[in-house]
Scaffold this active site. Sequence first.
Site, short mmCIF file in Angstrom:
data_model
loop_
_atom_site.label_atom_id
_atom_site.label_comp_id
_atom_site.label_asym_id
_atom_site.label_seq_id
_atom_site.Cartn_x
_atom_site.Cartn_y
_atom_site.Cartn_z
N THR A 121 0.86 -1.18 0.00
CA THR A 121 0.00 0.00 0.00
C THR A 121 0.90 1.23 0.00
O THR A 121 1.65 1.45 0.96
CB THR A 121 -0.91 -0.01 1.25
OG1 THR A 121 -1.67 -1.22 1.23
CG2 THR A 121 -1.84 1.19 1.27
N LEU A 151 -6.76 -8.08 0.47
CA LEU A 151 -7.06 -9.24 1.33
C LEU A 151 -7.22 -8.83 2.80
O LEU A 151 -6.68 -7.81 3.23
CB LEU A 151 -5.98 -10.31 1.19
CG LEU A 151 -4.53 -10.00 1.59
CD1 LEU A 151 -4.32 -9.98 3.09
CD2 LEU A 151 -3.61 -11.03 0.96
N LYS A 152 -7.97 -9.66 3.53
CA LYS A 152 -8.16 -9.44 4.97
C LYS A 152 -7.34 -10.47 5.72
O LYS A 152 -7.42 -11.66 5.40
CB LYS A 152 -9.62 -9.68 5.40
CG LYS A 152 -10.66 -8.84 4.76
CD LYS A 152 -12.04 -9.16 5.37
CE LYS A 152 -12.62 -10.50 4.94
NZ LYS A 152 -12.96 -10.65 3.54
N LYS A 205 -7.01 1.77 -2.93
CA LYS A 205 -6.70 1.02 -1.71
C LYS A 205 -6.94 1.88 -0.47
O LYS A 205 -7.58 1.45 0.49
CB LYS A 205 -5.24 0.54 -1.77
CG LYS A 205 -4.73 -0.10 -0.51
CD LYS A 205 -5.47 -1.38 -0.17
CE LYS A 205 -5.16 -1.82 1.24
NZ LYS A 205 -5.95 -2.95 1.66
N PHE A 250 -19.52 -4.33 8.65
CA PHE A 250 -18.61 -3.35 9.24
C PHE A 250 -19.30 -2.27 10.06
O PHE A 250 -18.79 -1.15 10.16
CB PHE A 250 -17.75 -2.70 8.13
CG PHE A 250 -16.37 -3.28 8.11
CD1 PHE A 250 -16.15 -4.55 7.61
CD2 PHE A 250 -15.30 -2.58 8.64
CE1 PHE A 250 -14.89 -5.11 7.65
CE2 PHE A 250 -14.03 -3.14 8.68
CZ PHE A 250 -13.84 -4.42 8.18
N GLY A 254 -17.40 -1.71 18.94
CA GLY A 254 -16.35 -2.46 19.65
C GLY A 254 -15.38 -1.55 20.36
O GLY A 254 -15.74 -0.42 20.76
N GLY A 258 -7.93 -1.70 14.84
CA GLY A 258 -6.47 -1.76 15.00
C GLY A 258 -5.90 -2.49 13.80
O GLY A 258 -6.48 -2.47 12.71
N CYS A 261 -3.13 -2.22 9.09
CA CYS A 261 -3.52 -1.39 7.93
C CYS A 261 -4.34 -0.15 8.28
O CYS A 261 -3.89 0.96 8.01
CB CYS A 261 -4.27 -2.25 6.93
SG CYS A 261 -3.21 -3.47 6.15
N LYS A 264 -2.54 2.89 10.18
CA LYS A 264 -1.48 3.57 9.43
C LYS A 264 -1.99 4.13 8.11
O LYS A 264 -1.53 5.19 7.67
CB LYS A 264 -0.28 2.63 9.23
CG LYS A 264 -0.34 1.75 8.02
CD LYS A 264 1.00 1.06 7.73
CE LYS A 264 0.82 -0.07 6.72
NZ LYS A 264 0.48 0.34 5.38
#
Length: 434
Positions: A121, A151-152, A205, A250, A254, A258, A261, A264
Amino acid sequence: MNLAVVGTGYVGLVAGTCFAESGNDVTCVDIDEQKISMLKGGKVPIYEPGLEEMVRRNAAEQRLSFTTDLDGAVKKSSVIFIAVGTPQGPNGDANTDHVRATAKGIANAMDGFRIIVTKSTVPVGTADRIQQWMTEETSHPFAVVSNPEFLKEGAAVEDFMKPDRVVLGGDNTEALEAVKELYEPFVRTGNPILVMDSRSAEMSKYAANAMLATKISFINEISRLCETKGADVGEVRRAIALDRRIGPHFIFPGVGYGGSCFPKDIRAMISMGEDEPEMVLLKAVEKVNQRQKGILIEKVTRHFGADLAGLTFAVWGLAFKPRTDDMRDAPSITVIEALLKAGAKVQAFDPEAMGEAKKIFADRIQYANRNYEALPGAAALLVLTEWNEFRRPDFVRIKQLLEHPVIFDGRNLYDPTDIRRLGFQYYSIGRNDG
Ligand SMILES: NC(=O)c1ccc[n+]([C@@H]2O[C@H](COP(=O)([O-])OP(=O)(O)OC[C@H]3O[C@@H](n4cnc5c(N)ncnc54)[C@H](O)[C@@H]3O)[C@@H](O)[C@H]2O)c1
């Protein structure tokens, strides 16, 4: 096709292994000698469901190999992926030093035309910079393609094998076509490969992560308002999720986002807009998230008082999300540090992240081998990651083992009515704390 993937972290190792799985010969390169020797020995240094078996199989079938020799890997590959880290720089910007070093290293090793694909990224405009960095080192021809990775962690192999979409950016038709072909085996069900200019690909992205982080901060802010106004965020969530313009994904409240990805990338985007335009919304997203990481501590100190000396807390869940061992920027770090600062002791358990936790906390906390082993002598249980095995625990056993029957649930895993009927004092996010 012969491929090289530089950087064998969460992204590079998954990408390299999946490309080998579809029949390519892949050399994975890293500067971390320990990582490479582990991989050569068939051990996967990260936890990612399904990955280890796939690494072993492709390595055994000699389609996947590991090396620290970038030069050799470049010489035998026609396409080279850059998947090195782009950590946060001192001003919140993405640090592209590793990308630059890799691009220059590739350029110096080239002995003819190569296609360079950026998976890391990277700030918008980096493809142009890579072009420039490499031109300074080589007179051989090359093409740069931007290929952001979506991807996760926790479902990385599955996401790579069945991507919602693949994004390719660049202006060299031949190179774009070659990279497109590499992805064809993964989009057989018709999911699109989108081709665009490199700046739009790079921006896509960041925009995707910004949208996802915004959704999380949105519902977290709503959850705070629910608490002060006596509403239940679970009900509110259900009601808004049925609106097709909003959808169910999503918007779970919570303890804040964190991971390696979102934090930052949001800061990098804020930094990209430093001169103009100010990223007003993303600054707020970040601020809401910082505040949310403290919500459980607010509840703990409201219950036990600000001085937690002499009290022990059990923590279930350290990874920033389930099915990963990744603790980078995990809310658990903020919560545990705050507990320790207030004088408390911590006994923690996570199904996969214990090794990572030991690197962060060393002997400052106690580590349990099983979830129930974290409980004896604890004044309360804090649940910080929604691992499946924490969803339906034996509450009778929990009550017996805890010193006080108090649960702080940072992921709203339990039904407040049921759990209170069992005799617990139960605190969760955006619901009546009873
Ligand atoms: N982790 C994710 O879920 C995810 C998802 C999408 C995109 N990304 C992006 O992909 C990139 C990589 O992320 P990651 O999570 O895989 O990082 P990581 O830290 O797990 O792995 C990066 C690897 O690159 C290696 N490396 C650094 N400099 C190198 C060099 N000069 N030559 C060879 N190897 C080098 C490191 O040793 C490390 O093994 C980042 O830009 C990240 O933002 C990550």
